[in-house]
Design an enzyme around this catalytic site. Structure first.
Site, PDB file in Angstrom:
ATOM      1  N   GLU A 187      12.478   8.806 -13.707  1.00 19.33           N
ATOM      2  CA  GLU A 187      12.296   9.696 -14.892  1.00 19.33           C
ATOM      3  C   GLU A 187      13.364  10.058 -15.549  1.00 19.33           C
ATOM      4  OE1 GLU A 187       9.586  10.245 -16.617  1.00 19.33           O
ATOM      5  OE2 GLU A 187       7.855   9.416 -15.318  1.00 19.33           O
ATOM      6  N   LYS A 213       5.910  44.930 -43.370  1.00 19.01           N
ATOM      7  CA  LYS A 213       4.543  45.798 -43.349  1.00 19.01           C
ATOM      8  C   LYS A 213       3.958  45.750 -44.842  1.00 19.01           C
ATOM      9  CE  LYS A 213       2.926  50.789 -43.551  1.00 19.01           C
ATOM     10  NZ  LYS A 213       3.156  51.982 -43.207  1.00 19.01           N
ATOM     11  N   ASP A 228       5.496  25.934  20.371  1.00 13.57           N
ATOM     12  CA  ASP A 228       4.942  24.547  20.139  1.00 13.57           C
ATOM     13  C   ASP A 228       5.961  23.613  19.287  1.00 13.57           C
ATOM     14  OD1 ASP A 228       4.212  26.335  17.872  1.00 13.57           O
ATOM     15  OD2 ASP A 228       2.082  25.710  17.976  1.00 13.57           O
ATOM     16  N   HIS A 272       7.922  16.031  -7.140  1.00 10.99           N
ATOM     17  CA  HIS A 272       7.021  17.023  -7.402  1.00 10.99           C
ATOM     18  C   HIS A 272       7.601  18.215  -6.780  1.00 10.99           C
ATOM     19  CE1 HIS A 272       3.685  14.481  -8.432  1.00 10.99           C
ATOM     20  NE2 HIS A 272       4.010  13.712  -7.564  1.00 10.99           N
ATOM     21  N   VAL A 282      25.482  54.043 -42.440  1.00  6.38           N
ATOM     22  CA  VAL A 282      24.462  54.314 -43.415  1.00  6.38           C
ATOM     23  C   VAL A 282      24.912  53.667 -44.778  1.00  6.38           C
ATOM     24  CG1 VAL A 282      23.008  56.309 -44.540  1.00  6.38           C
ATOM     25  CG2 VAL A 282      23.833  56.563 -42.014  1.00  6.38           C
TER      26      VAL A 282
END
Length: 510
Positions: free
Chosen positions: A324, A140, A464, A272, A68
């Site tokens: 890149e 403020k 499949d 990507h 304080v």
């Protein structure tokens, strides 16, 4: 500028004194009365500048071990009073409260203390109470007071008081108030997140104060921004500014390569957000050559990443490709000199850090949050689902393919052999489509799928996929398992000599 107010008094209470000296000297030159506390007061005195201790205002010493110091009506009255309010002005005179025109505060370094691994007690003591209260009060009351709440704003504040002999416009006072509330809200968010690290409260508080305007967003007609500390993760050695899409690809590349962090030399090429080439070899040069062979067409304009230092031989191969971004933990001197030969090529050094453990993305009118996917499939976690068990070589390829699969858009199928990515089916609405895409792509680059491994990010609800894979020459399959119709795929594999293992973990990536 409108409604200027000339600074006649200042309260200064800072943790870091860096950059403060020229401000102190300028305020002294302008005959500003300076109030201060503790270490800041000593710093000002050592500069040969007069300073009034806050204790002289409050008639209270700093108490409770310094907890304080400024929390007193005479301090906050001096900040919060309205100079155009007769009642406030009268009370200042009645209670002998000095007017305070500027508040300069640098808060205790709470985040740095947490990051340092300090003890709980040290962390608690770095929760600033007086400083944060001063900031809120001064911000403020920007109508009468200017608040300087960050070392980052010292230079601008110094320019303002130098240009107009200490007179500050309301426009600038309000702008600094906004900066101050940015500091205070970020500080409070950091404290809350520390106390909520175990997520006891289902609350999200994100605060990033380091923002960068990008050239544009995903497309040229969209604005784009990056919020975060890029320099914590990378050292940028060369090249143009990273774009929005570059950053997404770099993020995907880093997360993928972390799966191979401590492995043999590994090189990946991404486009990507998906790997279009990846190989692991005894030398990085060969890993790059074989990664590029996975899809030399898609590699054009891609992002390249290595898990080890890039040497000259590898750099010579890379230099012939338009890309890149190149990412590696380090570069040999000769390799770096060569790679810097293309002025726009972005060259990044990846630091040895942990990535965030939370994933965040916008969704509808809100935000989705989830834990990072930290599970990597391992040999120890595999369960043989078929009578035919995979060979040691097939197991290595299955784990290799699984790591790639985890970082590829769903629905995905990954085909690999001899620790080389042959092809992926990425982002398909059907798993059969993903498989057929991968097979077609692998064959278009003349890969021999006989003896190859197949990884799926989710289970097969029908036989499949394993039937198509078998006909293409694939002999080993890794998948999560968990379908109520798993047995259909298991039966087909048993009848046709295909080895299939379950991981028990699904790796969807949307």
């Amino acid at each position: 500028m409108s409604n200027e107010k000339t600074i006649k008094s200042a309260l200064i209470s800072v943790f870091s004194k860096e950059g403060l000296e020229p401000i102190i000297k300028k305020l002294h030159e302008q005959d500003v009365t300076i109030y201060s506390t503790g270490g800041t007061q000593k710093f000002i005195n050592d500069l040969g500048v007069d300073v009034v201790p806050v204790e002289d205002i409050t008639s209270y010493p700093s108490i409770l071990g310094g907890r304080v110091k400024t929390l007193h009506p005479k301090v906050f009255g001096g900040i919060l009073n309205r100079q155009n309010h007769k009642g406030d002005v009268a009370e200042l005179a009645e209670y002998n409260i000095p007017q305070i025109d500027v508040v300069i505060v640098d808060l205790y370094p709470f985040e740095k203390t947490v990051a340092s691994g300090a003890s709980e007690q040290d962390i608690i003591e770095k929760i600033d109470i007086g400083g944060i209260s001063l900031i809120r009060a001064a911000a403020k009351n920007y109508a009468d007071v200017i608040c300087v709440a960050s070392v980052d704003d010292y230079n601008e504040f110094l320019e303002l008081i130098s240009e107009n002999n200490g007179a500050i416009s309301e426009e600038n006072r309000k702008r600094f108030a906004g900066k101050a509330f940015n500091v205070s809200s970020h500080y409070d968010s950091a404290i809350f997140n520390y106390f909520n690290k175990n997520n006891e409260e289902t609350v999200l508080k994100i605060s990033e104060t380091k923002g960068k305007v990008l050239r544009y967003g995903e497309n040229p007609h969209q604005k784009g921004f990056f919020f975060g500390n890029f320099d914590d993760i990378f050292t940028k050695l060369h090249g143009k500014e990273l774009s929005y899409n570059n950053l997404l690809d770099v993020d995907a590349a880093v997360n993928l390569m972390l799966e191979f962090k401590n492995d043999a030399p590994t090189f990946a090429i991404l486009k990507h957000n998906n790997a279009c080439g990846l190989a692991q070899r005894d030398t990085l040069h060969q890993a790059y050559v074989d990664a590029l062979a996975g899809d030399p067409v898609s590699a054009f304009g891609g992002v390249l990443i290595s898990n080890t230092e890039i040497d000259l031989a590898t750099a010579q191969e890379i230099h012939g490709l338009f890309c890149e971004v190149v990412i590696a933990p380090s570069y040999s001197k000769a390799a770096l000199e060569l790679l810097q030969g293309k002025k726009n090529r972005i060259i990044l050094v990846l630091h040895d850090i942990d990535m965030p453990q939370t994933n965040v993305r916008s969704c509808l009118n809100g935000i989705l949050v989830q834990e990072r996917n930290n599970i990597t499939d391992t040999i120890e976690g595999l369960t043989n689902a078929t009578n035919t068990a995979p060979t040691a070589e097939e197991i290595e390829d299955l784990i290799f393919a699984s790591k790639i699969c985890k970082h590829t858009k769903s629905n995905t199928i990954v085909l690999a052999k001899n620790k080389q990515l042959f092809a992926s089916g990425t982002g398909q609405t059907s798993r059969v489509d993903a498989l057929e895409q991968a097979i077609h792509k692998a064959k278009s680059f003349h890969f021999d799928l006989n003896g190859a491994a197949m990884a799926s990010d989710a289970f097969f609800p029908f036989p499949d996929c394993v039937e198509i894979a078998k006909k293409a020459g694939i002999t080993a399959v890794i998948q999560p398992g968990g379908s109520i119709k798993d047995q259909l795929s298991i039966d087909y594999c048993n009848e046709n000599g295909v080895a299939m293992v379950f991981t028990g973990t699904r790796h969807f990536k949307h």
